[in-house]
Design a protein around this motif. Structure first.
Motif, mmCIF file in Angstrom:
data_model
loop_
_atom_site.group_PDB
_atom_site.id
_atom_site.type_symbol
_atom_site.label_atom_id
_atom_site.label_comp_id
_atom_site.label_asym_id
_atom_site.label_seq_id
_atom_site.Cartn_x
_atom_site.Cartn_y
_atom_site.Cartn_z
ATOM 1 N N ALA A 19 0.838 -1.194 0.000
ATOM 2 C CA ALA A 19 0.000 0.000 0.000
ATOM 3 C C ALA A 19 0.875 1.248 0.000
ATOM 4 C CB ALA A 19 -0.920 0.016 1.217
ATOM 5 N N GLY A 20 0.391 2.291 -0.670
ATOM 6 C CA GLY A 20 1.078 3.577 -0.719
ATOM 7 C C GLY A 20 0.107 4.712 -0.468
ATOM 8 N N LYS A 21 0.488 5.880 -0.888
ATOM 9 C CA LYS A 21 -0.322 7.081 -0.714
ATOM 10 C C LYS A 21 -1.240 7.234 -1.919
ATOM 11 C CE LYS A 21 0.104 12.063 0.050
ATOM 12 N NZ LYS A 21 1.052 13.202 0.179
ATOM 13 N N ASN A 22 -2.532 6.971 -1.733
ATOM 14 C CA ASN A 22 -3.522 7.010 -2.820
ATOM 15 C C ASN A 22 -3.204 6.025 -3.931
ATOM 16 O OD1 ASN A 22 -5.044 9.246 -1.666
ATOM 17 N ND2 ASN A 22 -3.319 10.516 -2.281
ATOM 18 N N CYS A 23 -2.494 4.953 -3.603
ATOM 19 C CA CYS A 23 -2.138 3.949 -4.600
ATOM 20 C C CYS A 23 -1.853 2.635 -3.896
ATOM 21 C CB CYS A 23 -0.928 4.381 -5.432
ATOM 22 S SG CYS A 23 0.559 4.696 -4.459
ATOM 23 N N VAL A 24 -1.854 1.572 -4.675
ATOM 24 C CA VAL A 24 -1.531 0.246 -4.156
ATOM 25 C C VAL A 24 -0.955 -0.569 -5.304
ATOM 26 C CG1 VAL A 24 -3.841 -0.654 -4.643
ATOM 27 C CG2 VAL A 24 -2.442 -1.729 -2.863
ATOM 28 N N ALA A 25 -0.031 -1.475 -4.986
ATOM 29 C CA ALA A 25 0.648 -2.271 -6.011
ATOM 30 C C ALA A 25 0.592 -3.740 -5.630
ATOM 31 C CB ALA A 25 2.105 -1.827 -6.177
ATOM 32 N N VAL A 26 0.523 -4.593 -6.645
ATOM 33 C CA VAL A 26 0.568 -6.043 -6.445
ATOM 34 C C VAL A 26 1.533 -6.624 -7.467
ATOM 35 C CG1 VAL A 26 -1.478 -6.339 -7.914
ATOM 36 C CG2 VAL A 26 -0.776 -8.178 -6.367
ATOM 37 N N ALA A 27 2.437 -7.483 -7.001
ATOM 38 C CA ALA A 27 3.466 -8.085 -7.842
ATOM 39 C C ALA A 27 3.249 -9.592 -7.909
ATOM 40 C CB ALA A 27 4.859 -7.776 -7.299
ATOM 41 N N VAL A 28 3.383 -10.159 -9.103
ATOM 42 C CA VAL A 28 3.256 -11.601 -9.318
ATOM 43 C C VAL A 28 4.453 -12.053 -10.146
ATOM 44 C CG1 VAL A 28 0.742 -11.551 -9.196
ATOM 45 C CG2 VAL A 28 1.864 -11.304 -11.407
ATOM 46 N N ASP A 29 4.867 -13.312 -9.954
ATOM 47 C CA ASP A 29 5.997 -13.828 -10.726
ATOM 48 C C ASP A 29 5.490 -14.586 -11.951
ATOM 49 O OD1 ASP A 29 4.952 -16.044 -9.503
ATOM 50 O OD2 ASP A 29 6.895 -17.006 -9.207
ATOM 51 N N LYS A 30 6.420 -15.148 -12.731
ATOM 52 C CA LYS A 30 6.068 -15.770 -14.004
ATOM 53 C C LYS A 30 6.331 -17.274 -14.058
ATOM 54 C CE LYS A 30 7.013 -11.660 -16.840
ATOM 55 N NZ LYS A 30 7.769 -11.146 -18.018
ATOM 56 N N LEU A 253 4.022 6.005 0.680
ATOM 57 C CA LEU A 253 4.888 5.990 -0.488
ATOM 58 C C LEU A 253 4.140 6.554 -1.698
ATOM 59 C CD1 LEU A 253 6.518 2.454 -0.133
ATOM 60 C CD2 LEU A 253 7.719 4.636 0.078
ATOM 61 N N GLU A 254 4.828 7.389 -2.469
ATOM 62 C CA GLU A 254 4.266 7.876 -3.723
ATOM 63 C C GLU A 254 4.254 6.748 -4.757
ATOM 64 O OE1 GLU A 254 2.882 10.704 -4.205
ATOM 65 O OE2 GLU A 254 3.432 11.662 -2.299
ATOM 66 N N PRO A 255 3.456 6.868 -5.828
ATOM 67 C CA PRO A 255 3.371 5.769 -6.805
ATOM 68 C C PRO A 255 4.715 5.333 -7.366
ATOM 69 C CG PRO A 255 1.596 7.341 -7.180
ATOM 70 C CD PRO A 255 2.466 7.933 -6.117
ATOM 71 N N GLU A 256 5.580 6.278 -7.745
ATOM 72 C CA GLU A 256 6.877 5.900 -8.299
ATOM 73 C C GLU A 256 7.738 5.202 -7.251
ATOM 74 O OE1 GLU A 256 5.577 8.866 -8.368
ATOM 75 O OE2 GLU A 256 5.035 9.183 -10.474
ATOM 76 N N GLU A 257 7.719 5.705 -6.016
ATOM 77 C CA GLU A 257 8.488 5.071 -4.951
ATOM 78 C C GLU A 257 7.925 3.694 -4.610
ATOM 79 O OE1 GLU A 257 9.876 9.068 -2.480
ATOM 80 O OE2 GLU A 257 8.067 7.982 -1.880
ATOM 81 N N LEU A 258 6.609 3.557 -4.653
ATOM 82 C CA LEU A 258 5.998 2.275 -4.331
ATOM 83 C C LEU A 258 6.405 1.197 -5.323
ATOM 84 C CD1 LEU A 258 3.999 0.677 -2.571
ATOM 85 C CD2 LEU A 258 2.173 1.437 -4.106
ATOM 86 N N VAL A 259 6.454 1.542 -6.604
ATOM 87 C CA VAL A 259 6.867 0.558 -7.610
ATOM 88 C C VAL A 259 8.304 0.121 -7.370
ATOM 89 C CG1 VAL A 259 7.330 0.233 -10.063
ATOM 90 C CG2 VAL A 259 5.231 1.352 -9.342
ATOM 91 N N GLN A 260 9.186 1.064 -7.060
ATOM 92 C CA GLN A 260 10.586 0.716 -6.831
ATOM 93 C C GLN A 260 10.758 -0.148 -5.595
ATOM 94 O OE1 GLN A 260 12.858 4.343 -6.759
ATOM 95 N NE2 GLN A 260 12.275 4.943 -8.835
ATOM 96 N N VAL A 261 10.096 0.229 -4.489
ATOM 97 C CA VAL A 261 10.218 -0.544 -3.247
ATOM 98 C C VAL A 261 9.613 -1.935 -3.410
ATOM 99 C CG1 VAL A 261 9.492 -0.662 -0.843
ATOM 100 C CG2 VAL A 261 10.306 1.489 -1.782
ATOM 101 N N CYS A 262 8.435 -2.002 -4.016
ATOM 102 C CA CYS A 262 7.779 -3.290 -4.222
ATOM 103 C C CYS A 262 8.606 -4.184 -5.143
ATOM 104 C CB CYS A 262 6.385 -3.073 -4.791
ATOM 105 S SG CYS A 262 5.409 -4.579 -5.030
ATOM 106 N N GLY A 263 9.160 -3.608 -6.208
ATOM 107 C CA GLY A 263 9.968 -4.393 -7.130
ATOM 108 C C GLY A 263 11.240 -4.921 -6.493
ATOM 109 N N ARG A 264 11.950 -4.069 -5.739
ATOM 110 C CA ARG A 264 13.188 -4.518 -5.086
ATOM 111 C C ARG A 264 12.905 -5.586 -4.038
ATOM 112 N NH1 ARG A 264 14.729 1.106 -5.106
ATOM 113 N NH2 ARG A 264 14.060 1.245 -2.925
ATOM 114 N N ALA A 265 11.870 -5.384 -3.232
ATOM 115 C CA ALA A 265 11.548 -6.370 -2.199
ATOM 116 C C ALA A 265 11.108 -7.697 -2.819
ATOM 117 C CB ALA A 265 10.456 -5.825 -1.287
ATOM 118 N N PHE A 266 10.328 -7.635 -3.890
ATOM 119 C CA PHE A 266 9.821 -8.851 -4.524
ATOM 120 C C PHE A 266 10.942 -9.644 -5.185
ATOM 121 C CE2 PHE A 266 7.264 -11.103 -7.834
ATOM 122 C CZ PHE A 266 6.444 -11.812 -6.972
#
Length: 301
Positions: A19-30, A253-266
């Motif tokens: 979860a972020g600030k006015n945004c949310v991200a979900v990551a899935v693998d392949k 987290l802002e949308p751009e920061e959320l994508v970076q944090v979520c991607g690195r953690a995932f």
């Protein structure tokens, strides 16, 4: 060996939502495999009813497809009813508005999914789903500076309205809600603002704002819900994912920061699990803007 014998992790795959600030991200693998054997490289099954809701699945692929089909059938069956809901699209937006139907919200989808899973508790789906979405809340503020009064009318995503009255700094309830829940949601859109100053009339100010509050709900194979304001993980690498997410996530987290944090953690967690990986897809839900998809590359060994 234990992971190979567990039906939920037999085909591998992992999910993480943040979860972020006015945004949310979900990551899935392949990665799609059969135990240690790699079968195919394709993104995990994801159900996207509309631009503010995503349902991701991890588990036995046959059960995942069956559950996703059951959800689609139940949601589509209620489409067209005056009080019903359904999947929204640009072609159906005008017809939905005429018929009175509305898009299903994250809380409603989570409840429906929980009921479907619990109905199969005797012979369960070996699936761990995560419901991710944005709850839209509209606030209308009326301020009178002469009398030091303030009225707030809140409308949530279900259409329910609540009115509050503030006088001398104290908030008195007029509607049915005890307080205004504004955590993780900030005013992002100023719709109208009028200043009235007509001779002896009191100065009044009217503001209409919209908030988007992230919603994350993880469920087990019998539909037990676990809501989170920060992050949730599921799948073969869930233990590693919780560790990296707890270390890297931070609130607002802002949308751009959320994508970076979520991607690195995932990706960092996927490198520690041989049943997940081979790339990742991140779905970023931004309030009022829709869904942005990011394709990430990672190690393939």
């Amino acid at each position: 060996l234990a992971q190979q014998q567990d039906p939920k992790t037999l085909n591998g795959g992992s999910i993480m939502a943040m979860a972020g600030k006015n945004c949310v991200a979900v990551a899935v693998d392949k990665r799609f495999g059969s135990g240690a054997q790699m079968v195919n490289v394709s993104p995990r099954t994801v159900l996207i009813p509309h631009s503010s809701l995503v349902v991701a699945f991890a588990g036995l692929e046959g059960d995942v497809q069956s559950l996703a089909q059951d959800i689609s059938i139940h949601v589509s069956a209620k489409m067209g009813r005056y009080t019903g809901f359904g999947f929204s699209s640009s072609r159906e937006s005008s017809s939905s508005a005429l018929s009175g139907s509305r898009a299903i919200g994250p809380k409603s989808m989570s409840t429906l999914l929980s009921h479907l899973l619990y109905q199969r508790r005797r012979s369960p789906f070996y699936v761990e789903p995560i419901v991710v979405g944005l709850e839209k809340i509209s606030n209308c503020h009326r301020r009178s500076y002469a009398d030091e009064e303030e009225d707030i009318i809140t409308t949530d995503s279900s259409g329910d309205r609540y009115q509050y009255h503030r006088e001398d700094g104290d908030m008195n309830e007029i509607g049915d809600r005890n307080s205004i829940d504004s955590k993780d949601g900030d005013n992002i859109a100023l719709v109208r603002r009028d200043d009235v100053n007509d001779g002896g009339k009191d100065n009044e100010q009217h503001e209409s704002t919209t908030q988007y509050i992230p919603f994350i709900c993880a469920q087990d194979l019998i539909g037990a819900q676990s809501n989170s304001d920060s992050f949730a993980c599921a799948g073969a690498a869930s233990q590693s994912l919780y560790g990296t997410a707890e270390a890297m996530w931070r609130p607002h987290l802002e949308p751009e920061e959320l994508v970076q944090v979520c991607g690195r953690a995932f990706l960092s967690a996927l490198e520690r699990d041989c049943f997940s990986g081979y790339g990742a897809i991140i779905y970023l839900l931004v309030g009022g803007q829709g869904i942005v998809e990011y394709d990430l590359a990672c190690r393939n060994d």
